[in-house]
Design an enzyme around this catalytic site. Structure first.
Site, PDB file in Angstrom:
ATOM      1  N   TYR A  54     -72.179  47.981  42.367  1.00 39.62           N
ATOM      2  CA  TYR A  54     -70.840  48.441  42.724  1.00 39.62           C
ATOM      3  C   TYR A  54     -70.349  47.790  44.026  1.00 39.62           C
ATOM      4  O   TYR A  54     -69.164  47.879  44.352  1.00 39.62           O
ATOM      5  CB  TYR A  54     -70.781  49.974  42.887  1.00 39.62           C
ATOM      6  CG  TYR A  54     -71.275  50.772  41.689  1.00 39.62           C
ATOM      7  CD1 TYR A  54     -71.559  50.167  40.472  1.00 39.62           C
ATOM      8  CD2 TYR A  54     -71.471  52.138  41.789  1.00 39.62           C
ATOM      9  CE1 TYR A  54     -72.018  50.904  39.393  1.00 39.62           C
ATOM     10  CE2 TYR A  54     -71.930  52.887  40.707  1.00 39.62           C
ATOM     11  CZ  TYR A  54     -72.211  52.252  39.514  1.00 39.62           C
ATOM     12  OH  TYR A  54     -72.674  52.989  38.454  1.00 39.62           O
ATOM     13  N   LEU A 194     -65.760  61.606  31.475  1.00 44.59           N
ATOM     14  CA  LEU A 194     -64.400  61.824  30.953  1.00 44.59           C
ATOM     15  C   LEU A 194     -63.987  60.688  30.030  1.00 44.59           C
ATOM     16  O   LEU A 194     -62.798  60.505  29.741  1.00 44.59           O
ATOM     17  CB  LEU A 194     -63.417  61.954  32.129  1.00 44.59           C
ATOM     18  CG  LEU A 194     -63.733  63.111  33.099  1.00 44.59           C
ATOM     19  CD1 LEU A 194     -62.841  63.046  34.338  1.00 44.59           C
ATOM     20  CD2 LEU A 194     -63.573  64.458  32.384  1.00 44.59           C
ATOM     21  N   LYS A 234     -65.577  60.320  38.345  1.00 49.72           N
ATOM     22  CA  LYS A 234     -64.986  59.522  39.425  1.00 49.72           C
ATOM     23  C   LYS A 234     -63.494  59.805  39.446  1.00 49.72           C
ATOM     24  O   LYS A 234     -62.851  59.870  38.403  1.00 49.72           O
ATOM     25  CB  LYS A 234     -65.250  58.035  39.177  1.00 49.72           C
ATOM     26  CG  LYS A 234     -64.506  57.085  40.104  1.00 49.72           C
ATOM     27  CD  LYS A 234     -63.254  56.516  39.459  1.00 49.72           C
ATOM     28  CE  LYS A 234     -62.380  55.796  40.477  1.00 49.72           C
ATOM     29  NZ  LYS A 234     -61.050  55.470  39.912  1.00 49.72           N
TER      30      LYS A 234
HETATM   31  N1  LIG Z   1     -75.563  54.205  35.070  1.00 49.02           N
HETATM   32  C1  LIG Z   1     -74.595  53.449  34.575  1.00 49.02           C
HETATM   33  O1  LIG Z   1     -74.828  52.443  33.887  1.00 49.02           O
HETATM   34  C2  LIG Z   1     -73.188  53.823  34.840  1.00 49.02           C
HETATM   35  C3  LIG Z   1     -72.886  54.764  35.781  1.00 49.02           C
HETATM   36  N2  LIG Z   1     -71.585  55.132  36.027  1.00 49.02           N
HETATM   37  C4  LIG Z   1     -71.358  56.192  37.026  1.00 49.02           C
HETATM   38  O2  LIG Z   1     -70.549  57.213  36.460  1.00 49.02           O
HETATM   39  C5  LIG Z   1     -69.382  57.415  37.260  1.00 49.02           C
HETATM   40  C6  LIG Z   1     -68.206  57.874  36.414  1.00 49.02           C
HETATM   41  O3  LIG Z   1     -67.936  56.986  35.369  1.00 49.02           O
HETATM   42  P1  LIG Z   1     -66.540  56.249  35.175  1.00 49.02           P
HETATM   43  O4  LIG Z   1     -66.818  54.997  34.456  1.00 49.02           O
HETATM   44  O5  LIG Z   1     -65.850  56.143  36.469  1.00 49.02           O
HETATM   45  O6  LIG Z   1     -65.757  57.181  34.158  1.00 49.02           O
HETATM   46  P2  LIG Z   1     -65.076  58.639  34.183  1.00 49.02           P
HETATM   47  O7  LIG Z   1     -65.266  59.179  32.823  1.00 49.02           O
HETATM   48  O8  LIG Z   1     -65.527  59.424  35.359  1.00 49.02           O
HETATM   49  O9  LIG Z   1     -63.548  58.292  34.284  1.00 49.02           O
HETATM   50  C7  LIG Z   1     -62.920  57.917  35.465  1.00 49.02           C
HETATM   51  C8  LIG Z   1     -61.434  57.769  35.118  1.00 49.02           C
HETATM   52  O10 LIG Z   1     -60.921  59.063  34.773  1.00 49.02           O
HETATM   53  C9  LIG Z   1     -59.793  59.361  35.602  1.00 49.02           C
HETATM   54  N3  LIG Z   1     -59.852  60.786  35.933  1.00 49.02           N
HETATM   55  C10 LIG Z   1     -60.716  61.426  36.747  1.00 49.02           C
HETATM   56  N4  LIG Z   1     -60.455  62.733  36.786  1.00 49.02           N
HETATM   57  C11 LIG Z   1     -59.399  62.949  35.994  1.00 49.02           C
HETATM   58  C12 LIG Z   1     -58.657  64.103  35.633  1.00 49.02           C
HETATM   59  N5  LIG Z   1     -58.961  65.297  36.112  1.00 49.02           N
HETATM   60  N6  LIG Z   1     -57.617  63.945  34.772  1.00 49.02           N
HETATM   61  C13 LIG Z   1     -57.299  62.736  34.288  1.00 49.02           C
HETATM   62  N7  LIG Z   1     -57.966  61.600  34.595  1.00 49.02           N
HETATM   63  C14 LIG Z   1     -59.002  61.716  35.438  1.00 49.02           C
HETATM   64  C15 LIG Z   1     -59.951  58.489  36.828  1.00 49.02           C
HETATM   65  O11 LIG Z   1     -58.677  58.169  37.331  1.00 49.02           O
HETATM   66  P3  LIG Z   1     -58.277  58.508  38.854  1.00 49.02           P
HETATM   67  O12 LIG Z   1     -59.271  57.770  39.719  1.00 49.02           O
HETATM   68  O13 LIG Z   1     -56.888  57.951  38.948  1.00 49.02           O
HETATM   69  O14 LIG Z   1     -58.334  59.981  39.005  1.00 49.02           O
HETATM   70  C16 LIG Z   1     -60.631  57.242  36.261  1.00 49.02           C
HETATM   71  O15 LIG Z   1     -59.664  56.356  35.722  1.00 49.02           O
HETATM   72  C17 LIG Z   1     -69.171  56.062  37.935  1.00 49.02           C
HETATM   73  O16 LIG Z   1     -68.332  56.141  39.060  1.00 49.02           O
HETATM   74  C18 LIG Z   1     -70.598  55.666  38.247  1.00 49.02           C
HETATM   75  O17 LIG Z   1     -71.032  56.331  39.420  1.00 49.02           O
HETATM   76  C19 LIG Z   1     -70.559  54.579  35.323  1.00 49.02           C
HETATM   77  C20 LIG Z   1     -70.796  53.594  34.385  1.00 49.02           C
HETATM   78  C21 LIG Z   1     -72.135  53.158  34.059  1.00 49.02           C
HETATM   79  O1  LIG Z   2     -70.946  51.344  36.435  1.00 52.19           O
HETATM   80  C1  LIG Z   2     -72.073  51.000  36.063  1.00 52.19           C
HETATM   81  O2  LIG Z   2     -73.108  51.472  36.552  1.00 52.19           O
HETATM   82  C2  LIG Z   2     -72.195  50.024  34.995  1.00 52.19           C
HETATM   83  O3  LIG Z   2     -73.254  49.536  34.718  1.00 52.19           O
HETATM   84  C3  LIG Z   2     -70.932  49.744  34.250  1.00 52.19           C
HETATM   85  O4  LIG Z   2     -70.086  49.011  35.015  1.00 52.19           O
HETATM   86  C4  LIG Z   2     -71.152  49.119  32.931  1.00 52.19           C
HETATM   87  O5  LIG Z   2     -71.697  47.863  33.086  1.00 52.19           O
HETATM   88  C5  LIG Z   2     -69.862  49.087  32.193  1.00 52.19           C
HETATM   89  O6  LIG Z   2     -69.559  50.063  31.580  1.00 52.19           O
HETATM   90  C6  LIG Z   2     -68.986  47.942  32.268  1.00 52.19           C
HETATM   91  O7  LIG Z   2     -67.815  48.266  31.564  1.00 52.19           O
END
Ligand SMILES: NC(=O)C1=CN([C@@H]2O[C@H](COP(=O)(O)OP(=O)(O)OC[C@H]3O[C@@H](n4cnc5c(N)ncnc54)[C@H](OP(=O)(O)O)[C@@H]3O)[C@@H](O)[C@H]2O)C=CC1
Ligand SMILES: O=C(O)C(=O)[C@@H](O)[C@H](O)C(=O)CO
Length: 277
Positions: A54, A194, A234
């Site tokens: 990140y 979400l 997030k």
């Molecule tokens: N281990 C792995 O491989 C991975 C880990 N992750 C982790 O998981 C976390 C969350 O995943 P992420 O991909 O961000 O997806 P999320 O499902 O958390 O979605 C985030 C999106 O949802 C929107 N959102 C958040 N709250 C609301 C709400 N109450 N109503 C409407 N929209 C909302 C946000 O917009 P806004 O910001 O405008 O509110 C953003 O666009 C990441 O930040 C990371 O830490 C993610 C991907 C892969």
């Molecule tokens: O956020 C993470 O931890 C990821 O690994 C993601 O970015 C993942 O690679 C992905 O969903 C890219 O769209």
């Protein structure tokens, strides 16, 4: 001033206590981190999920340190990147993460992806076990591991992973993995809880949210909590941050939980773990 929500905790298999909702910082840029973390802490979040990938470990660590919240009240997760997999490279990579975070220790460190084509996750795990034994990491786990990756790991592991962080939301409930984890005493964390905004038009969710007088996101986060899948939502908006943890004054019944789980479309928002190298 709005009162902060107190988030309940879960206890990992080694006794470490972890908040039952965390805040994900994927795609939070460095110049927004300080404000984002300030709002998240004010809302009540204490667990923060980052990764070297990140590119924001340094700004997250700085924002937490400068917040004045005592270190022992915080729970910080980072991960081992695919390119750092291997025994010595993991030892080095985790030390680099700890240095970037500037926090002396990490609460939870995960293998970010199994990256099976690299053939290195068992050596990577051995390094995490050593860092855990040395107290550099309070808890260790994996992320994006499927059942076959977990099976291989458990054959040789001295310490069982305390967490597996996988993609979970109503379009991908991953019920077999949730049950497998439960049978093994592994806590499930849900990334993209979400579905990264893909749930908005769903009529089942809309109707259930209306019935409980909550937002769709609150409904889905409540479903996670009652299933025991620890969500890491997030948000960059202070209002949505607060709303996303304001989910402790209503409850879904078993039928409602089943209705949401039945929305399964096996639809990923991210890559399949076997395709990540
Ligand atoms: N281990 C792995 O491989 C991975 C880990 N992750 C982790 O998981 C976390 C969350 O995943 P992420 O991909 O961000 O997806 P999320 O499902 O958390 O979605 C985030 C999106 O949802 C929107 N959102 C958040 N709250 C609301 C709400 N109450 N109503 C409407 N929209 C909302 C946000 O917009 P806004 O910001 O405008 O509110 C953003 O666009 C990441 O930040 C990371 O830490 C993610 C991907 C892969
Ligand atoms: O956020 C993470 O931890 C990821 O690994 C993601 O970015 C993942 O690679 C992905 O969903 C890219 O769209």
């Amino acid at each position: 001033m709005t009162e902060a929500t107190t988030i309940p905790s879960v206890t990992l298999s080694n006794g470490v206590v972890m908040p039952a909702i965390g805040f994900g910082v994927f795609q939070i840029p460095d110049d927004a981190m300080c404000t984002t973390v300030r709002h998240a802490l004010a809302a009540g979040y204490r667990a923060f999920d980052t990764a070297p990938m990140y590119g924001n470990e340094r700004s997250l660590g700085r924002a937490l340190t400068n917040s004045g919240v005592p270190r022992e009240e915080l729970f910080v997760t980072t991960k081992v990147s695919n390119e750092d997999q291997g025994y010595q490279s993991t030892l080095d990579a985790v030390e680099s993460s700890v240095a970037r975070l500037g926090l002396d220790y990490v609460d939870l460190c995960l293998i970010h992806w199994p990256a099976p084509a690299r053939g290195a996750y068992l050596d990577t795990w051995r390094a995490l076990e050593q860092l855990h034994a040395a107290g550099r990491i309070r808890a260790i786990g994996v992320s994006n591991f499927q059942a076959d990756h977990l099976d291989r790991l458990l054959e040789v592991a001295a310490v069982r992973p305390m967490v597996n962080q996988i993609e979970i939301h109503p379009l991908l409930p991953q019920q077999p993995m949730v049950e497998l984890h439960r049978s093994l005493g592994i806590h499930t964390q849900a990334w993209a809880p979400l579905a990264r905004g893909r749930l908005q038009e769903n009529p089942v969710l809309t109707e259930l949210a209306r019935r409980h007088d909550v937002s769709l996101a609150q409904l889905v986060l409540r479903w996670h909590l009652q299933r025991g899948t620890i969500p890491l939502p997030k948000s960059s908006s202070p209002e949505r941050m607060r709303a996303n943890i304001d989910v402790f004054d209503f409850a879904l019944d078993a039928d409602e939980i089943a209705q949401i789980t039945a929305l399964d479309r096996n639809e990923r928002t991210g890559p399949h773990p076997d395709d990540v190298h």
